[in-house]
Write an enzyme that holds these catalytic residues in place. Sequence first.
Site, PDB file in Angstrom:
ATOM      1  N   HIS A   1       0.848  -1.200   0.000  1.00 64.73           N
ATOM      2  CA  HIS A   1       0.000   0.000   0.000  1.00 64.73           C
ATOM      3  C   HIS A   1       0.878   1.243   0.000  1.00 64.73           C
ATOM      4  CE1 HIS A   1      -3.184   2.806   1.020  1.00 64.73           C
ATOM      5  NE2 HIS A   1      -3.991   1.862   0.591  1.00 64.73           N
TER       6      HIS A   1
ATOM      7  N   ASP B   1      -8.010  -5.371  -0.313  1.00 66.68           N
ATOM      8  CA  ASP B   1      -8.462  -6.228  -1.407  1.00 66.68           C
ATOM      9  C   ASP B   1      -8.166  -7.706  -1.191  1.00 66.68           C
ATOM     10  OD1 ASP B   1      -9.683  -4.461  -3.241  1.00 66.68           O
ATOM     11  OD2 ASP B   1      -7.726  -3.653  -3.764  1.00 66.68           O
TER      12      ASP B   1
HETATM   13  N1  ACO Z   1       3.987  -7.635  -4.606  1.00 61.88           N
HETATM   14  C1  ACO Z   1       5.327  -7.638  -4.726  1.00 61.88           C
HETATM   15  N2  ACO Z   1       6.089  -6.558  -4.552  1.00 61.88           N
HETATM   16  C2  ACO Z   1       5.465  -5.401  -4.262  1.00 61.88           C
HETATM   17  C3  ACO Z   1       4.080  -5.321  -4.122  1.00 61.88           C
HETATM   18  C4  ACO Z   1       3.336  -6.487  -4.296  1.00 61.88           C
HETATM   19  N3  ACO Z   1       2.011  -6.484  -4.188  1.00 61.88           N
HETATM   20  N4  ACO Z   1       3.730  -4.057  -3.807  1.00 61.88           N
HETATM   21  C5  ACO Z   1       4.870  -3.358  -3.764  1.00 61.88           C
HETATM   22  N5  ACO Z   1       5.929  -4.179  -4.028  1.00 61.88           N
HETATM   23  C6  ACO Z   1       7.313  -3.793  -4.059  1.00 61.88           C
HETATM   24  C7  ACO Z   1       7.632  -2.984  -5.312  1.00 61.88           C
HETATM   25  O1  ACO Z   1       7.969  -3.804  -6.386  1.00 61.88           O
HETATM   26  C8  ACO Z   1       8.725  -2.104  -4.835  1.00 61.88           C
HETATM   27  O2  ACO Z   1       9.896  -2.871  -4.800  1.00 61.88           O
HETATM   28  P1  ACO Z   1      11.301  -2.221  -5.270  1.00 61.88           P
HETATM   29  O3  ACO Z   1      11.529  -1.060  -4.362  1.00 61.88           O
HETATM   30  O4  ACO Z   1      12.281  -3.347  -5.103  1.00 61.88           O
HETATM   31  O5  ACO Z   1      11.099  -1.799  -6.690  1.00 61.88           O
HETATM   32  C9  ACO Z   1       8.376  -1.816  -3.377  1.00 61.88           C
HETATM   33  O6  ACO Z   1       7.571  -2.920  -2.960  1.00 61.88           O
HETATM   34  C10 ACO Z   1       7.591  -0.511  -3.214  1.00 61.88           C
HETATM   35  O7  ACO Z   1       6.396  -0.596  -3.986  1.00 61.88           O
HETATM   36  P2  ACO Z   1       5.808   0.538  -4.926  1.00 61.88           P
HETATM   37  O8  ACO Z   1       5.322  -0.098  -6.161  1.00 61.88           O
HETATM   38  O9  ACO Z   1       6.788   1.666  -5.027  1.00 61.88           O
HETATM   39  O10 ACO Z   1       4.598   1.005  -4.055  1.00 61.88           O
HETATM   40  P3  ACO Z   1       3.517   2.050  -4.534  1.00 61.88           P
HETATM   41  O11 ACO Z   1       3.199   2.870  -3.343  1.00 61.88           O
HETATM   42  O12 ACO Z   1       3.929   2.776  -5.760  1.00 61.88           O
HETATM   43  O13 ACO Z   1       2.293   1.116  -4.923  1.00 61.88           O
HETATM   44  C11 ACO Z   1       0.550  -0.429  -4.663  1.00 61.88           C
HETATM   45  C12 ACO Z   1       1.329   0.712  -4.014  1.00 61.88           C
HETATM   46  C13 ACO Z   1       0.040   0.025  -6.037  1.00 61.88           C
HETATM   47  C14 ACO Z   1      -0.635  -0.756  -3.781  1.00 61.88           C
HETATM   48  C15 ACO Z   1       1.474  -1.651  -4.810  1.00 61.88           C
HETATM   49  O14 ACO Z   1       1.822  -2.107  -3.524  1.00 61.88           O
HETATM   50  C16 ACO Z   1       0.821  -2.765  -5.618  1.00 61.88           C
HETATM   51  O15 ACO Z   1       0.934  -2.773  -6.843  1.00 61.88           O
HETATM   52  N6  ACO Z   1       0.159  -3.743  -4.937  1.00 61.88           N
HETATM   53  C17 ACO Z   1      -0.555  -4.793  -5.652  1.00 61.88           C
HETATM   54  C18 ACO Z   1      -1.891  -4.280  -6.190  1.00 61.88           C
HETATM   55  C19 ACO Z   1      -2.885  -4.050  -5.093  1.00 61.88           C
HETATM   56  O16 ACO Z   1      -3.078  -4.889  -4.201  1.00 61.88           O
HETATM   57  N7  ACO Z   1      -3.559  -2.920  -5.156  1.00 61.88           N
HETATM   58  C20 ACO Z   1      -4.623  -2.572  -4.217  1.00 61.88           C
HETATM   59  C21 ACO Z   1      -4.189  -1.477  -3.316  1.00 61.88           C
HETATM   60  S1  ACO Z   1      -5.409  -1.100  -2.099  1.00 61.88           S
HETATM   61  C22 ACO Z   1      -6.587  -0.290  -3.016  1.00 61.88           C
HETATM   62  O17 ACO Z   1      -6.350   0.401  -3.942  1.00 61.88           O
HETATM   63  C23 ACO Z   1      -7.928  -0.522  -2.626  1.00 61.88           C
END
Ligand code: ACO
Length: 371
Positions: free
Chosen positions: A256, A307
């Site tokens: 998140h 989710d």
């Molecule tokens: N699985 C694996 N790795 C992840 C995940 C995940 N679900 N989420 C984040 N990471 C990793 C990223 O790859 C990144 O790694 P890095 O620094 O080595 O590149 C690090 O954790 C930071 O993540 P970001 O992508 O920079 O986080 P951001 O704040 O941009 O994105 C988000 C947040 C979109 C929720 C992301 O965690 C994600 O894509 N999760 C999966 C989709 C999801 O569950 N979305 C629902 C969110 S809740 C909602 O909207 C209701």
Amino acid sequence: MTATKGLEGIVAAASSISSIVDGVLTYRGYNIDDLAQNASFEEVAYLLWFGKLPNDAELKQLQQDLSNEATIPDEVIQQMKSYPKDTNTMAALRSAVSALALYDGEADDMSREANERKAVRLQAKLPTVIAALARIREGKEPVAPLAGVSIAENFLYMLRGEKPDEVSVKALDQALVLHADHELNASTFAARVTVATLSDIYSGVTSAIGALKGPLHGGANEAVMKMLNEIGSIENVEPYIMNKLENRDKIMGFGHRVYKNGDPRAKHLQKMSRELGEMKGDTQLYDMSVKIDDLVTSQKGLRPNVDFYSASVYTQLGINHELFTPIFAISRVSGWTAHILEQYENNRIIRPRAEYVGQTDQKYVPVEQRA
Ligand code: ACO
């Protein structure tokens, strides 16, 4: 000018609707844990729109208004029947909600009173639209809404064509409370950007639905269910998840932007998922989910978001995965419209800047001289 990717950490609006401070989520100052355990979704919607919990008369009036507004124009039903049967449900919802505006004589009335009425109207009609879309896809006729029942009960009734059991109604009602608002999430921001041009509330909600559809936002619950189906059994969890992590693939339902130590809504959905499984005498989905949770938390330090457990909750309620994100919209439309009303109250167009990283000092060359 330097861009902040994804606007991370940028405070883009002042709002008194919901807040996330030190991992604690509140709606109008009420802790989400308190509301999840005690409030109905209708009470929460009132709270978001009007800033206070309703008294008995106010709640009854809102329930009456929601009932009165729950039917949808026949023209919209006919239009929905013409959509391709295999279209994405959120795409169909986006079109249907946009079409609702065409049959609302108040669509462009920008008075506060008309916008409050339209907030209630959209809240009342979204469940009817989604249940109708689901039935039309299955080749069935839409079912008209019942009067005098909650949104959760009405939705399940319109979906199934029969009165739902109390446990399902209670579980869905609690899920709606948990999803109702969430500060400046992507879809709410999209709604606020749209109406800050002084465009109408339907345009704001249509924009929000488009933003919610994406798998990085509301679309993640559907993606979680696809993943659970692909895994198929508890034995497959570990190899599947380890393979994904090794390939640096995202595990849907985890991580998140704001919560780094866990999403306070997830524990309620986890409990609901366990209880529904135990009641059915089949906890396979719940057990698989917990195993994924343990692995992703220990291997990657990422915690489940709202989710993740909602996927197993909705599946155990007998709901098809194509409806998970639309159900999110049934709840979040309360938050979207509350934010739209707030935006109108103290409006300024939302127009940030971009850091230009393209070419400079280009000179025009006539087309016949270009390579
Ligand atoms: N699985 C694996 N790795 C992840 C995940 C995940 N679900 N989420 C984040 N990471 C990793 C990223 O790859 C990144 O790694 P890095 O620094 O080595 O590149 C690090 O954790 C930071 O993540 P970001 O992508 O920079 O986080 P951001 O704040 O941009 O994105 C988000 C947040 C979109 C929720 C992301 O965690 C994600 O894509 N999760 C999966 C989709 C999801 O569950 N979305 C629902 C969110 S809740 C909602 O909207 C209701």
